[in-house]
Design a protein around this motif. Structure first.
Motif, PDB file in Angstrom:
ATOM      1  N   LEU A 176      30.730  54.910 -24.343  1.00  0.00           N
ATOM      2  CA  LEU A 176      30.684  56.064 -22.811  1.00  0.00           C
ATOM      3  C   LEU A 176      31.043  54.545 -21.631  1.00  0.00           C
ATOM      4  CD1 LEU A 176      29.102  58.675 -23.449  1.00  0.00           C
ATOM      5  CD2 LEU A 176      31.187  58.805 -23.128  1.00  0.00           C
ATOM      6  N   THR A 177      31.751  53.956 -20.973  1.00  0.00           N
ATOM      7  CA  THR A 177      32.053  53.127 -20.036  1.00  0.00           C
ATOM      8  C   THR A 177      31.408  53.821 -18.379  1.00  0.00           C
ATOM      9  OG1 THR A 177      33.827  52.464 -21.480  1.00  0.00           O
ATOM     10  CG2 THR A 177      33.355  51.145 -18.780  1.00  0.00           C
ATOM     11  N   ILE A 178      30.707  53.302 -17.909  1.00  0.00           N
ATOM     12  CA  ILE A 178      29.956  53.698 -16.986  1.00  0.00           C
ATOM     13  C   ILE A 178      30.830  52.813 -15.886  1.00  0.00           C
ATOM     14  CG2 ILE A 178      27.733  53.702 -15.442  1.00  0.00           C
ATOM     15  CD1 ILE A 178      27.962  55.856 -17.890  1.00  0.00           C
ATOM     16  N   HIS A 179      31.071  53.575 -14.775  1.00  0.00           N
ATOM     17  CA  HIS A 179      31.784  52.748 -13.364  1.00  0.00           C
ATOM     18  C   HIS A 179      30.000  53.201 -12.298  1.00  0.00           C
ATOM     19  CE1 HIS A 179      35.010  51.171 -14.386  1.00  0.00           C
ATOM     20  NE2 HIS A 179      34.878  51.593 -14.908  1.00  0.00           N
ATOM     21  N   GLY A 180      30.443  52.187 -11.287  1.00  0.00           N
ATOM     22  CA  GLY A 180      28.644  52.395 -10.716  1.00  0.00           C
ATOM     23  C   GLY A 180      28.331  51.666  -9.377  1.00  0.00           C
ATOM     24  N   THR A 181      27.102  52.132  -8.700  1.00  0.00           N
ATOM     25  CA  THR A 181      27.466  51.595  -7.275  1.00  0.00           C
ATOM     26  C   THR A 181      25.830  50.891  -7.987  1.00  0.00           C
ATOM     27  OG1 THR A 181      28.434  52.500  -6.157  1.00  0.00           O
ATOM     28  CG2 THR A 181      27.862  51.089  -4.967  1.00  0.00           C
ATOM     29  N   ARG A 182      25.817  49.489  -7.967  1.00  0.00           N
ATOM     30  CA  ARG A 182      24.072  49.003  -7.829  1.00  0.00           C
ATOM     31  C   ARG A 182      23.302  48.811  -6.166  1.00  0.00           C
ATOM     32  NH1 ARG A 182      23.457  42.945  -9.424  1.00  0.00           N
ATOM     33  NH2 ARG A 182      23.858  42.687  -7.467  1.00  0.00           N
ATOM     34  N   HIS A 183      22.538  49.277  -6.208  1.00  0.00           N
ATOM     35  CA  HIS A 183      22.225  49.305  -4.844  1.00  0.00           C
ATOM     36  C   HIS A 183      20.708  48.345  -5.230  1.00  0.00           C
ATOM     37  CE1 HIS A 183      24.530  52.323  -3.021  1.00  0.00           C
ATOM     38  NE2 HIS A 183      24.252  53.023  -4.383  1.00  0.00           N
ATOM     39  N   TRP A 188      13.181  41.172   4.231  1.00  0.00           N
ATOM     40  CA  TRP A 188      13.352  39.826   4.277  1.00  0.00           C
ATOM     41  C   TRP A 188      12.572  39.410   6.008  1.00  0.00           C
ATOM     42  CZ3 TRP A 188      15.124  35.246   1.700  1.00  0.00           C
ATOM     43  CH2 TRP A 188      15.172  34.475   2.224  1.00  0.00           C
ATOM     44  N   GLU A 189      11.800  38.501   5.732  1.00  0.00           N
ATOM     45  CA  GLU A 189      10.707  38.066   7.447  1.00  0.00           C
ATOM     46  C   GLU A 189      10.838  39.633   7.992  1.00  0.00           C
ATOM     47  OE1 GLU A 189      14.124  35.211   9.077  1.00  0.00           O
ATOM     48  OE2 GLU A 189      13.821  33.787   7.554  1.00  0.00           O
ATOM     49  N   GLY A 190      10.034  40.451   7.110  1.00  0.00           N
ATOM     50  CA  GLY A 190       9.862  41.312   8.100  1.00  0.00           C
ATOM     51  C   GLY A 190      10.892  42.691   8.226  1.00  0.00           C
ATOM     52  N   ASP A 191      11.625  41.657   7.676  1.00  0.00           N
ATOM     53  CA  ASP A 191      12.800  43.231   8.315  1.00  0.00           C
ATOM     54  C   ASP A 191      13.567  43.991   6.953  1.00  0.00           C
ATOM     55  OD1 ASP A 191      12.479  42.873  11.085  1.00  0.00           O
ATOM     56  OD2 ASP A 191      13.629  41.424  10.745  1.00  0.00           O
ATOM     57  N   PRO A 192      13.837  45.082   7.178  1.00  0.00           N
ATOM     58  CA  PRO A 192      14.813  45.590   6.064  1.00  0.00           C
ATOM     59  C   PRO A 192      15.872  45.620   5.251  1.00  0.00           C
ATOM     60  CG  PRO A 192      14.062  47.419   7.648  1.00  0.00           C
ATOM     61  CD  PRO A 192      13.568  46.022   8.635  1.00  0.00           C
ATOM     62  N   VAL A 193      15.916  45.076   4.434  1.00  0.00           N
ATOM     63  CA  VAL A 193      17.611  44.522   4.147  1.00  0.00           C
ATOM     64  C   VAL A 193      17.760  45.228   2.707  1.00  0.00           C
ATOM     65  CG1 VAL A 193      16.941  42.407   4.877  1.00  0.00           C
ATOM     66  CG2 VAL A 193      16.773  42.422   2.603  1.00  0.00           C
ATOM     67  N   ALA A 194      19.227  45.496   2.633  1.00  0.00           N
ATOM     68  CA  ALA A 194      20.085  46.557   0.923  1.00  0.00           C
ATOM     69  C   ALA A 194      21.368  45.681   0.847  1.00  0.00           C
ATOM     70  CB  ALA A 194      19.895  47.672   1.770  1.00  0.00           C
ATOM     71  N   SER A 195      21.662  46.008  -0.085  1.00  0.00           N
ATOM     72  CA  SER A 195      23.231  45.530  -0.387  1.00  0.00           C
ATOM     73  C   SER A 195      23.750  45.925  -2.037  1.00  0.00           C
ATOM     74  CB  SER A 195      23.247  44.568  -1.534  1.00  0.00           C
ATOM     75  OG  SER A 195      22.148  43.759  -2.443  1.00  0.00           O
ATOM     76  N   GLN A 196      24.887  46.085  -1.425  1.00  0.00           N
ATOM     77  CA  GLN A 196      25.480  47.259  -2.974  1.00  0.00           C
ATOM     78  C   GLN A 196      26.218  46.484  -3.564  1.00  0.00           C
ATOM     79  OE1 GLN A 196      25.982  50.846  -0.532  1.00  0.00           O
ATOM     80  NE2 GLN A 196      28.058  50.634  -0.671  1.00  0.00           N
ATOM     81  N   HIS A 197      27.009  46.882  -5.088  1.00  0.00           N
ATOM     82  CA  HIS A 197      27.713  45.987  -5.440  1.00  0.00           C
ATOM     83  C   HIS A 197      28.131  47.263  -6.559  1.00  0.00           C
ATOM     84  CE1 HIS A 197      29.680  42.616  -7.258  1.00  0.00           C
ATOM     85  NE2 HIS A 197      29.565  42.816  -8.495  1.00  0.00           N
TER      86      HIS A 197
END
Length: 227
Positions: A176-183, A188-197
Motif C-alpha cells: 500500500l502506497t501512502i501519500h501524506g504531509t510531513r510536519h 529557533w532562537e526562542g521563537d516557534p518555527v514549523a515546516s511541512q513537506h
C-alpha cells in the motif's frame, strides 16, 4: 471687706465655668481622636502592605512526561494497519524521554512473526528516523514531527510484482502506497518555527489468511514508492 454678690456676678461666674468646661471637653475629644487614629493607622498600613505583597500565582502548564510509546492496535484490515504504521513512523518528539530506538521497537513489535524480514525492516526504519547524532542536535530545538495521511492506495504495479514473486509471498501479502504531509515544529532562537513537506512511500505487509492480524514486512525508500 465682703461685697454682696449681685445677679450679674453670678451670670459671669456661670459663663466662665461653662467656658472652662467646654474647653476641657474639646481638649478631651481631640485627645481621644488622636489616640484612635494612632491605634488604627498601623493596622490600615499593614492591610495595604499585605495587599501589595499578595501575588496571585498562575499554575504553570507542564508537559506530560512520556516514557513509553503505545502499541499499535491489532487489526486485520490492511488499509487501517498501513495508516497506523505510517503515522507511527513519522510521529516522534525529541523533547521527550523517548529515543529513536523506542520508535524502532514500537514498529518491530508488529513485524513478521517469523522474523525473516525483521533485519531488513530495521534497516528501512533507520533510513526514516534521524541518526542518533541528528536526534541529539534536534533535541536542542525541541523538534517534533508528525504525519497527515492524505491517501492509502494499492500500487498499480503490485499485481505484476506478485506474479514475478510467485510462491515466495505468503498469502495475504500486499503493498500500500501512502501519500501524506510531513510536519515538523520546534523552537529557533526562542521563537516557534514549523515546516511541512509532501512525502510518499510504500508499506509491504501481510494479513489474512496467513495471519489473523496484519504484520509489517518492509518499507520502500522515502519518496520512492512503488507506482
Amino acid at each position: 471687706m465682703l461685697y454682696p454678690t449681685t445677679p450679674d456676678d453670678l451670670r459671669r461666674r456661670r459663663l466662665i465655668v461653662a467656658g472652662i468646661a467646654a474647653a476641657l471637653l474639646l481638649i478631651a475629644f481631640v485627645t481621644y481622636a488622636l489616640l484612635v487614629h494612632r491605634t488604627h493607622s498601623p493596622s490600615t498600613n499593614a492591610q495595604i502592605d499585605t495587599a501589595q505583597d499578595t501575588v496571585e500565582l498562575t499554575p504553570v502548564e507542564t508537559k506530560p512526561v512520556i516514557t513509553e510509546l503505545p502499541a499499535l492496535r491489532p487489526t486485520s484490515d490492511p488499509e487501517t494497519f498501513a495508516q497506523q504504521v505510517a503515522e507511527a513512523m513519522f510521529a516522534w518528539d525529541t523533547a521527550t524521554l523517548l529515543t529513536r530506538t523506542d520508535h524502532i521497537e514500537q514498529l518491530v513489535a508488529v513485524a513478521d512473526p517469523t522474523g525473516e524480514s525483521t533485519p531488513g525492516l530495521v534497516a528501512d526504519l533507520d533510513n526514516y528516523l534521524p541518526t542518533q547524532g541528528a536526534w541529539v542536535e534536534l533535541a536542542k530545538y525541541e523538534t517534533r514531527q508528525w504525519l497527515t495521511v492524505d491517501s492509502v492506495n494499492m500500487p498499480t504495479k503490485w499485481a505484476e510484482a506478485q506474479i514475478q514473486a510467485g510462491n515466495e509471498l505468503l498469502p495475504g501479502t500486499t503493498a500500500l502506497t501512502i501519500h501524506g504531509t510531513r510536519h515538523r515544529a520546534g523552537i529557533w532562537e526562542g521563537d516557534p518555527v514549523a515546516s511541512q513537506h509532501d512525502v510518499a512511500f510504500t508499506i509491504f505487509l501481510v494479513c489474512g489468511p496467513s495471519y489473523p492480524e496484519c504484520h509489517l514486512l518492509r518499507l520502500s525508500m522515502l519518496d520512492k514508492p512503488l507506482d
